[in-house]
Design a protein around this motif. Structure first.
Motif, PDB file in Angstrom:
ATOM      1  N   ALA A   1       2.837   5.811  -2.989  1.00  0.00           N
ATOM      2  CA  ALA A   1       4.001   6.589  -3.431  1.00  0.00           C
ATOM      3  C   ALA A   1       4.023   6.660  -4.946  1.00  0.00           C
ATOM      4  O   ALA A   1       4.359   7.709  -5.529  1.00  0.00           O
ATOM      5  CB  ALA A   1       5.287   5.974  -2.911  1.00  0.00           C
ATOM      6  N   GLY A   2       3.664   5.601  -5.642  1.00  0.00           N
ATOM      7  CA  GLY A   2       3.619   5.601  -7.108  1.00  0.00           C
ATOM      8  C   GLY A   2       2.507   6.446  -7.636  1.00  0.00           C
ATOM      9  O   GLY A   2       2.601   7.060  -8.707  1.00  0.00           O
ATOM     10  N   LYS A   3       1.439   6.558  -6.934  1.00  0.00           N
ATOM     11  CA  LYS A   3       0.288   7.358  -7.345  1.00  0.00           C
ATOM     12  C   LYS A   3       0.599   8.853  -7.223  1.00  0.00           C
ATOM     13  O   LYS A   3       0.113   9.666  -8.005  1.00  0.00           O
ATOM     14  CB  LYS A   3      -0.900   7.013  -6.450  1.00  0.00           C
ATOM     15  CG  LYS A   3      -2.224   7.276  -7.057  1.00  0.00           C
ATOM     16  CD  LYS A   3      -3.319   6.730  -6.132  1.00  0.00           C
ATOM     17  CE  LYS A   3      -4.645   6.820  -6.820  1.00  0.00           C
ATOM     18  NZ  LYS A   3      -5.715   6.371  -5.961  1.00  0.00           N
ATOM     19  N   MET A   4       1.441   9.212  -6.253  1.00  0.00           N
ATOM     20  CA  MET A   4       1.784  10.641  -6.047  1.00  0.00           C
ATOM     21  C   MET A   4       2.797  11.120  -7.063  1.00  0.00           C
ATOM     22  O   MET A   4       2.863  12.292  -7.352  1.00  0.00           O
ATOM     23  CB  MET A   4       2.313  10.845  -4.625  1.00  0.00           C
ATOM     24  CG  MET A   4       1.282  10.565  -3.546  1.00  0.00           C
ATOM     25  SD  MET A   4       1.948  10.856  -1.927  1.00  0.00           S
ATOM     26  CE  MET A   4       1.300  12.490  -1.666  1.00  0.00           C
TER      27      MET A   4
ATOM     28  N   GLN B   1       0.829  -1.205   0.000  1.00  0.00           N
ATOM     29  CA  GLN B   1       0.000   0.000   0.000  1.00  0.00           C
ATOM     30  C   GLN B   1       0.859   1.250   0.000  1.00  0.00           C
ATOM     31  O   GLN B   1       0.539   2.243  -0.659  1.00  0.00           O
ATOM     32  CB  GLN B   1      -0.937  -0.002   1.210  1.00  0.00           C
ATOM     33  CG  GLN B   1      -2.085  -0.965   1.090  1.00  0.00           C
ATOM     34  CD  GLN B   1      -2.928  -1.026   2.352  1.00  0.00           C
ATOM     35  OE1 GLN B   1      -2.510  -0.570   3.414  1.00  0.00           O
ATOM     36  NE2 GLN B   1      -4.108  -1.623   2.229  1.00  0.00           N
ATOM     37  N   GLU B   2       1.996   1.235   0.713  1.00  0.00           N
ATOM     38  CA  GLU B   2       2.914   2.372   0.716  1.00  0.00           C
ATOM     39  C   GLU B   2       3.510   2.585  -0.671  1.00  0.00           C
ATOM     40  O   GLU B   2       3.621   3.712  -1.152  1.00  0.00           O
ATOM     41  CB  GLU B   2       4.028   2.165   1.735  1.00  0.00           C
ATOM     42  CG  GLU B   2       3.599   2.304   3.174  1.00  0.00           C
ATOM     43  CD  GLU B   2       4.697   1.944   4.152  1.00  0.00           C
ATOM     44  OE1 GLU B   2       5.834   1.622   3.716  1.00  0.00           O
ATOM     45  OE2 GLU B   2       4.420   1.962   5.365  1.00  0.00           O
TER      46      GLU B   2
END
Length: 106
Positions: free
Chosen positions: A102-105, A97-98
């Motif tokens: 982080a990839g989405k941001m 989930q982290e």
């Protein structure tokens, strides 16, 4: 607590235990073979718990007590492994989930 004591006293009375051993004998194929070891084990336990003052306590170990001990050890090991597995899955899910957040941001 008193109800629990009463339940144990009634459940393990001589009459009820004899009925349970008789029911074990009614099991197809295995009943007759299991009935005698169970009866012997119960008699040995009774002798061990009802020894007279000044007598030594018999320390004979039967195959049934050995088997029961191994089953309990196996269950405890399985429980510990399941806890470790659950913690590892929780850790992996949190890391995933982290990484996803982080990839989405980016």
């Amino acid at each position: 607590m008193h109800i629990q004591k009463l339940f144990v006293i009634v459940t393990f009375s001589r009459h009820i235990v004899e009925q349970m051993v008789t029911l074990i004998g009614a099991v197809p194929l295995l009943g007759a073979a299991l009935q005698k070891p169970f009866r012997d084990y119960l008699e040995a336990q009774k002798a061990k718990l009802h020894h007279r003052a000044g007598e030594g306590i018999p320390t004979e170990e039967s195959w049934l007590s050995w088997l029961f001990e191994k089953v309990v050890v196996f269950m405890v090991c399985f429980f510990v492994c399941s806890i470790v597995n659950s913690m590892a899955q929780s850790y992996a899910k949190r890391k995933q989930q982290e990484k996803f957040s982080a990839g989405k941001m980016d």
